[in-house]
Motif scaffolding. Structure first.
Motif, mmCIF file in Angstrom:
data_model
loop_
_atom_site.group_PDB
_atom_site.id
_atom_site.type_symbol
_atom_site.label_atom_id
_atom_site.label_comp_id
_atom_site.label_asym_id
_atom_site.label_seq_id
_atom_site.Cartn_x
_atom_site.Cartn_y
_atom_site.Cartn_z
ATOM 1 N N SER A 54 67.873 -17.084 42.365
ATOM 2 C CA SER A 54 67.852 -17.344 41.015
ATOM 3 C C SER A 54 68.559 -18.744 41.055
ATOM 4 O O SER A 54 68.841 -19.258 40.000
ATOM 5 N N TRP A 55 69.337 -19.161 42.152
ATOM 6 C CA TRP A 55 70.308 -20.109 42.044
ATOM 7 C C TRP A 55 69.390 -21.453 42.196
ATOM 8 O O TRP A 55 68.592 -21.758 43.055
ATOM 9 N N PRO A 56 69.632 -22.468 41.510
ATOM 10 C CA PRO A 56 68.787 -23.737 41.520
ATOM 11 C C PRO A 56 69.629 -24.539 42.515
ATOM 12 O O PRO A 56 70.802 -24.530 42.861
ATOM 13 N N GLU A 69 63.851 -28.529 51.837
ATOM 14 C CA GLU A 69 63.227 -28.622 50.535
ATOM 15 C C GLU A 69 61.618 -28.099 50.624
ATOM 16 O O GLU A 69 61.290 -27.229 49.877
ATOM 17 N N MET A 73 60.557 -24.819 48.638
ATOM 18 C CA MET A 73 59.227 -24.659 47.846
ATOM 19 C C MET A 73 58.094 -23.535 48.138
ATOM 20 O O MET A 73 57.662 -22.958 47.371
ATOM 21 N N LEU A 77 61.396 -20.794 45.730
ATOM 22 C CA LEU A 77 62.683 -20.922 44.985
ATOM 23 C C LEU A 77 63.140 -22.100 44.029
ATOM 24 O O LEU A 77 61.937 -23.061 44.124
ATOM 25 N N ARG A 78 63.907 -22.369 43.183
ATOM 26 C CA ARG A 78 63.891 -23.529 42.492
ATOM 27 C C ARG A 78 64.664 -24.601 43.139
ATOM 28 O O ARG A 78 65.953 -24.627 42.903
ATOM 29 N N LEU A 80 65.534 -28.275 42.504
ATOM 30 C CA LEU A 80 65.748 -29.291 41.473
ATOM 31 C C LEU A 80 65.068 -30.601 41.761
ATOM 32 O O LEU A 80 64.826 -31.210 40.902
ATOM 33 N N ASN A 82 62.061 -31.027 43.077
ATOM 34 C CA ASN A 82 60.752 -30.625 43.082
ATOM 35 C C ASN A 82 60.041 -31.655 41.936
ATOM 36 O O ASN A 82 60.455 -31.426 40.719
ATOM 37 N N GLN A 177 69.961 -34.320 38.883
ATOM 38 C CA GLN A 177 69.423 -32.957 38.862
ATOM 39 C C GLN A 177 70.730 -32.007 39.410
ATOM 40 O O GLN A 177 70.508 -30.931 39.120
ATOM 41 N N GLN A 180 72.381 -29.522 37.400
ATOM 42 C CA GLN A 180 72.124 -27.918 37.151
ATOM 43 C C GLN A 180 72.165 -27.034 38.324
ATOM 44 O O GLN A 180 72.009 -25.809 38.236
#
Length: 344
Positions: A54-56, A69, A73, A77-78, A80, A82, A177, A180
């Motif tokens: 859940s971690w950005p 990265e 992806m 996962l999140r 930032l 992307n 980003q 976040q």
């Protein structure tokens, strides 16, 4: 920060460490114990923390950051960054015939412009995003009428004012980003740096030998040492934890990719070793000082694997299968096994 404990503790740690030596037992067991089936070096990495799905995640650094990265992806996962980047048509590598540039196709955005090589350049970018630091013309340099250069970008060709400033806005939005993020991955590339003497900005890249020769008073070469690099990293980590998530965690690594040429009076191999050694020592000190900083040994994995399979023919870029092995090691260390099985 030194590490110190009594002899009994040292012996206990040594005896309980299955990877305390290069090999155990007979030398012929080396291939089985330290090399994978593809003959890449296997390292047992014990991370300080796992990356929660859940971690950005925010990444910054050299091309190895882009490889991380891609893995993130693929895992869903999140990431930032992307969706951020610069149009493929604006890269020096743009080829009208193939319709590709910066590793992206026509009409797509490439994150290649976000590659950051020097720590001092990283600090400038983050100060602009987190402290609102500003420079004349956004720090861009008009090298000739209508030809603008972004010293904080990577791989971009000279552009007209409109496109150059639009790209600078895109890159600034990408850096922002980090606000976040819950975890940051930093890949340290080199210590050799160029300064814009007019603005005081440490540049991510110089505009090219021709422009350096034409404007010798505008640009200055600096090779930052251990003290300055450590101070920059400490400032950067503190700045991020103050203005972003207060419990931000960091994974720091050193890029195994050597620089292609040096501006010092030394053999490039020696100069590169000196630069990487400074960065590795800084990363080690950060690892020792802070429980929220972990070091990932991508540098050691590549440099201790057979060079013939670790590097491409140019002896500069890392072979694709080698990168895949490094990223598999990263995945196994930081991403929970249950997530791996779900992804499968």
């Amino acid at each position: 920060m030194k590490i110190e404990y009594d002899a009994g503790t040292a012996l206990s740690i040594m005896r309980g460490n299955p990877v305390r030596g290069w090999i155990s037992g007979k030398p012929e067991r080396m291939a089985k114990e330290r090399l994978t089936t593809g003959n890449y070096l296997a390292i047992e990495h014990k991370p300080k923390f796992r990356i929660d799905p859940s971690w950005p995640i925010f990444t910054m650094g050299s091309c190895f950051a882009r490889e991380v990265e891609n893995l993130l992806m693929m895992r869903g996962l999140r990431l930032l960054l992307n969706g951020h980047g610069v149009p493929a048509e604006h890269f020096e590598t743009w080829n009208e015939e193939t319709g590709r540039g910066g590793g992206a196709s026509r009409g797509e955005l490439s994150r290649g412009a976000l590659n950051k090589y020097s720590v001092r350049s990283m600090t400038h970018e983050l100060k602009r995003a987190l402290l609102g630091e500003s420079y004349p013309d956004e720090g861009l340099i008009e090298l000739a009428p209508g030809q603008w250069f972004d010293p904080q970008a990577s791989g971009l060709k000279l552009l007209d004012r409109e496109n150059a400033f639009a790209n600078r806005k895109r890159l600034a939005e990408a850096t922002a980003q980090i606000k976040q993020a819950r975890v940051c991955f930093f890949t340290l590339g080199l210590t050799e740096t160029w300064l814009d003497a007019q603005t005081g900005i440490a540049m991510n890249a110089h505009p090219g030998p021709n422009w350096l020769q034409r404007m010798p008073e505008r640009f200055r070469f600096v090779d930052y040492g251990y003290d300055a690099t450590l101070a920059d990293m400490e400032e950067m980590l503190g700045l991020i934890r103050e203005h972003c998530h207060p419990e931000m965690r960091f994974v720091v690594t050193v890029s195994p990719v050597p620089f292609g040429a040096t501006f010092k009076d030394a053999d490039v191999i020696v100069a590169n070793s000196a630069s990487k050694s400074v960065l590795r020592a800084v990363a080690e000190e950060l690892f020792r000082r802070h429980d929220f900083v972990d070091y990932f040994p991508s540098y050691e994995i590549v440099l201790n694997s057979p060079r013939a399979i670790a590097f491409q023919e140019d002896q500069l870029h890392i072979a694709r299968d080698m990168v895949a092995h490094v990223m598999t090691t990263f995945q196994n260390a930081y991403l929970a096994p249950v997530e791996r099985s779900q992804a499968a």
